[in-house]
Write a protein that holds these residues in place. Structure first.
Motif, PDB file in Angstrom:
ATOM      1  N   PHE A 188      21.359  -1.823 -47.338  1.00 19.95           N
ATOM      2  CA  PHE A 188      22.513  -1.740 -46.433  1.00 19.95           C
ATOM      3  C   PHE A 188      22.141  -0.786 -45.296  1.00 19.95           C
ATOM      4  N   SER A 195      23.246   1.155 -42.049  1.00 22.05           N
ATOM      5  CA  SER A 195      24.520   1.685 -41.549  1.00 22.05           C
ATOM      6  C   SER A 195      24.321   2.508 -40.275  1.00 22.05           C
ATOM      7  N   LEU A 210      20.918 -11.422 -43.261  1.00 19.15           N
ATOM      8  CA  LEU A 210      22.186 -11.215 -42.568  1.00 19.15           C
ATOM      9  C   LEU A 210      22.942 -12.504 -42.280  1.00 19.15           C
ATOM     10  N   GLY A 224      30.985  -6.346 -40.327  1.00 17.84           N
ATOM     11  CA  GLY A 224      29.764  -6.265 -41.110  1.00 17.84           C
ATOM     12  C   GLY A 224      29.190  -7.630 -41.434  1.00 17.84           C
ATOM     13  N   LEU A 225      27.868  -7.688 -41.516  1.00 12.71           N
ATOM     14  CA  LEU A 225      27.165  -8.875 -42.015  1.00 12.71           C
ATOM     15  C   LEU A 225      26.722  -8.535 -43.423  1.00 12.71           C
ATOM     16  N   MET A 226      27.541  -8.920 -44.403  1.00 12.42           N
ATOM     17  CA  MET A 226      27.400  -8.393 -45.760  1.00 12.42           C
ATOM     18  C   MET A 226      27.489  -9.469 -46.830  1.00 12.42           C
ATOM     19  N   ASP A 227      27.082 -10.675 -46.497  1.00  7.15           N
ATOM     20  CA  ASP A 227      27.138 -11.746 -47.489  1.00  7.15           C
ATOM     21  C   ASP A 227      25.864 -11.847 -48.318  1.00  7.15           C
ATOM     22  N   GLU A 253      21.891  -9.883 -49.762  1.00  2.11           N
ATOM     23  CA  GLU A 253      21.279  -8.667 -50.304  1.00  2.11           C
ATOM     24  C   GLU A 253      20.862  -7.711 -49.184  1.00  2.11           C
ATOM     25  N   ALA A 301      22.148  -6.160 -45.673  1.00  6.32           N
ATOM     26  CA  ALA A 301      23.456  -6.014 -45.019  1.00  6.32           C
ATOM     27  C   ALA A 301      23.375  -5.066 -43.835  1.00  6.32           C
ATOM     28  N   TRP A 302      24.284  -5.282 -42.877  1.00  6.21           N
ATOM     29  CA  TRP A 302      24.383  -4.444 -41.681  1.00  6.21           C
ATOM     30  C   TRP A 302      25.857  -4.200 -41.389  1.00  6.21           C
ATOM     31  N   ARG A 303      26.208  -2.955 -41.080  1.00  4.29           N
ATOM     32  CA  ARG A 303      27.570  -2.676 -40.631  1.00  4.29           C
ATOM     33  C   ARG A 303      27.574  -1.423 -39.758  1.00  4.29           C
ATOM     34  N   TRP A 334      30.634  -4.011 -51.934  1.00  7.67           N
ATOM     35  CA  TRP A 334      29.470  -4.882 -51.715  1.00  7.67           C
ATOM     36  C   TRP A 334      28.410  -4.641 -52.784  1.00  7.67           C
TER      37      TRP A 334
END
Length: 515
Positions: free
Chosen positions: A420, A422, A458, A475-478, A480, A482-484, A502
């Protein structure tokens, strides 16, 4: 003549003493060198044959030498090293090729040129549970353990390394629980307080001790007979509101059934160049300066985190298969390095890590390769990294474009584990210096490896030159990877409300309260 000789000897003494401190003494215990950061930095430049470095840019946007913030000038070498192409030009088409061929190539380049190698002779660590305390965080009962990892220093007794760590787990959840390890200063969250009866006894003994050491205190205590000098700290608050997204990250973790660990980087390795002949790096080198391929502080902190995980694997309260690593800023860099090089960590929360972390090295935007190569930050990296700031050296000059690897490949080393990335926003203090765009490009480019290994990236294309950062709070969190980008400053705290569900979902963990 004798006076002239004595005068010359006095002038030469500093150099003679310096030479003596560098030269090992007889036997296995050389005298540890004491350098300033500037002296150590100069020593490394001499080893590398560097005569001069390009100065790093200023973080002050009004300064004449301010950092570049013009995107049209940010990508002097936009073609990144292809993460899925072997050095012989062959394409990586299977997970087996990645694990056996390409990944080792990338690791080798990062170890040699960027973060440094772990020595083969790192001493063992013996963990001690110093204190176990039952406490409350808000209205959540917890078990807190103060831990110290004693590093064997028998090969260099003059250097001590004791790793400080605190483990806190919820007491009202069936264990073992997932745990997030965070770089920071350990402390008990809410130390258990003595009963009123015990507190009265403590105050009586304290008053007697004070009067004995200073008889004048008796008149003062007689004047205020009901005064109790020692009082309780704030304890459990059973009427506190339930934790929400604005609560402290540690309280959010506990409410979700997670535990957390705080590990002190300074107890592993000092955050300055003067400390490189002390700490774990100095202990292994017996107090002598580094060689160009030796590890820097980021790799040392990463090693310390891995040793903390060694302990967690022995604690029945912890689900050691679900341990994450977290950090912000320089510790965000360290968290990403930890996740990349230590495969036992299952998840990483990488906060505002900038250059040396998620941001691309070869981009010229905000913090630069030259920033990390100067005497204030070089200690994070391998000595060889300084080469890429050189303007005049025996090898000519080099820039970030000459690096054989870049940060998209560091993120790729984390695949297929949960990663992730951040950031906050410049308006709230997460400065443009950190290059959010360069970090997003890096994350986009790493996605091909996640997909190769059966994980999800992403969910957009892997065209890092065309993909635009999503809006703040989107966020692009669908997957493994992820970006937010949250709407706060130089912290990852606002992203915990997104990170915890998540990570829990991806780890397939649901808290089960005791009955």
């Amino acid at each position: 003549m004798k006076r002239i000789f004595l005068y010359c000897l006095i002038l030469a003494m500093p150099k003679l003493l310096s030479a003596q401190s560098v030269s090992p003494s007889a036997g296995n215990n050389p005298i540890p060198v004491t350098f300033t950061a500037e002296q150590d930095h100069a020593n490394m430049m001499k080893q590398l044959g560097i005569k001069s470095l390009r100065p790093g840019p200023s973080g002050d946007e009004k300064a004449p030498n301010h950092a570049n913030y013009d995107e049209s000038k940010a990508n002097p070498c936009p073609q990144l090293p292809d993460v899925l192409t072997l050095k012989n030009g062959k394409k990586v088409t299977s997970p087996d090729m990645w694990w056996k061929l390409r990944r080792p190539e990338i690791v080798e380049d990062f170890e040699r040129e960027v973060y440094g190698r772990l020595p083969k002779n790192i001493p063992s660590v013996k963990w001690e549970v110093k204190i176990t305390d039952r406490e409350y965080v808000g209205r959540i009962p917890v078990i807190a353990k103060q831990l110290v990892g004693h590093v064997d220093n028998s090969q260099c007794p003059s250097i001590n390394v004791d790793i400080n760590m605190m483990l806190v787990v919820p007491a009202n959840v069936k264990g073992p629980v997932p745990v997030l390890m965070m770089f920071g200063r350990p402390s008990f969250p809410s130390p258990a307080q003595p009963s009123n009866e015990d507190l009265d006894k403590i105050n009586v003994a304290f008053k007697e001790m004070m009067i004995k050491s200073n008889p004048e205190m008796k008149a003062i205590f007689d004047k205020y007979p009901a005064y109790q000098p020692i009082t309780k700290l704030a304890g459990a608050n059973f009427f506190a509101p339930a934790p929400d997204g604005k609560s402290a990250p540690t309280e959010q973790l506990l409410a979700a059934g997670w535990g957390y660990v705080t590990i002190d980087p300074a107890s592993i390795q000092a955050d300055n160049g003067a400390g490189l002949t002390r700490g774990i790096i100095g202990l292994v080198n017996k107090g002598q300066p580094r060689n160009p391929e030796d590890w820097g502080a980021l790799r040392a902190w990463s090693w310390g985190a891995a040793r903390g995980l060694d302990y967690l694997e022995t604690d029945p309260l912890v689900d050691a298969k679900k341990v994450g690593i977290e950090g912000v800023s320089r510790y965000g860099k360290a968290a990403l390095v930890t996740l990349a090089f230590e495969p036992r960590f299952a998840v990483g929360l990488i906060g505002s890590s900038g250059k040396g972390g998620a941001a691309l090295h070869r981009r010229i935007f905000g913090e630069a390769v030259e920033s990390l190569g100067n005497s204030g930050e070089y200690h994070w990296m391998a000595g060889n990294y300084i080469k890429y700031s050189a303007s005049e050296a025996r090898f000519g000059s080099k820039t970030g474009c000459d690096l054989p690897v870049d940060s998209h490949e560091l993120i790729a080393l984390c695949a297929p584990r949960l990663t992730f990335i951040s950031y906050g926003i410049p308006e709230q203090g997460d400065a443009r210096w950190l290059d959010q765009q360069g970090s997003y490009m890096s994350t986009i480019a790493a996605g091909t490896v996640f997909k190769l290994l059966g994980a999800r990236d992403l969910g957009v294309s892997n065209d890092y030159m065309k993909e635009q950062m999503p809006p703040v709070l989107h966020g692009l969190m669908d997957g493994e990877l992820a970006w937010r980008q949250h709407d706060g400053g130089h912290t990852d705290a606002p992203n915990f409300q997104a990170f915890i569900p998540w990570a829990s979902k991806m780890l397939k963990y649901t808290k089960e309260p005791t009955r």
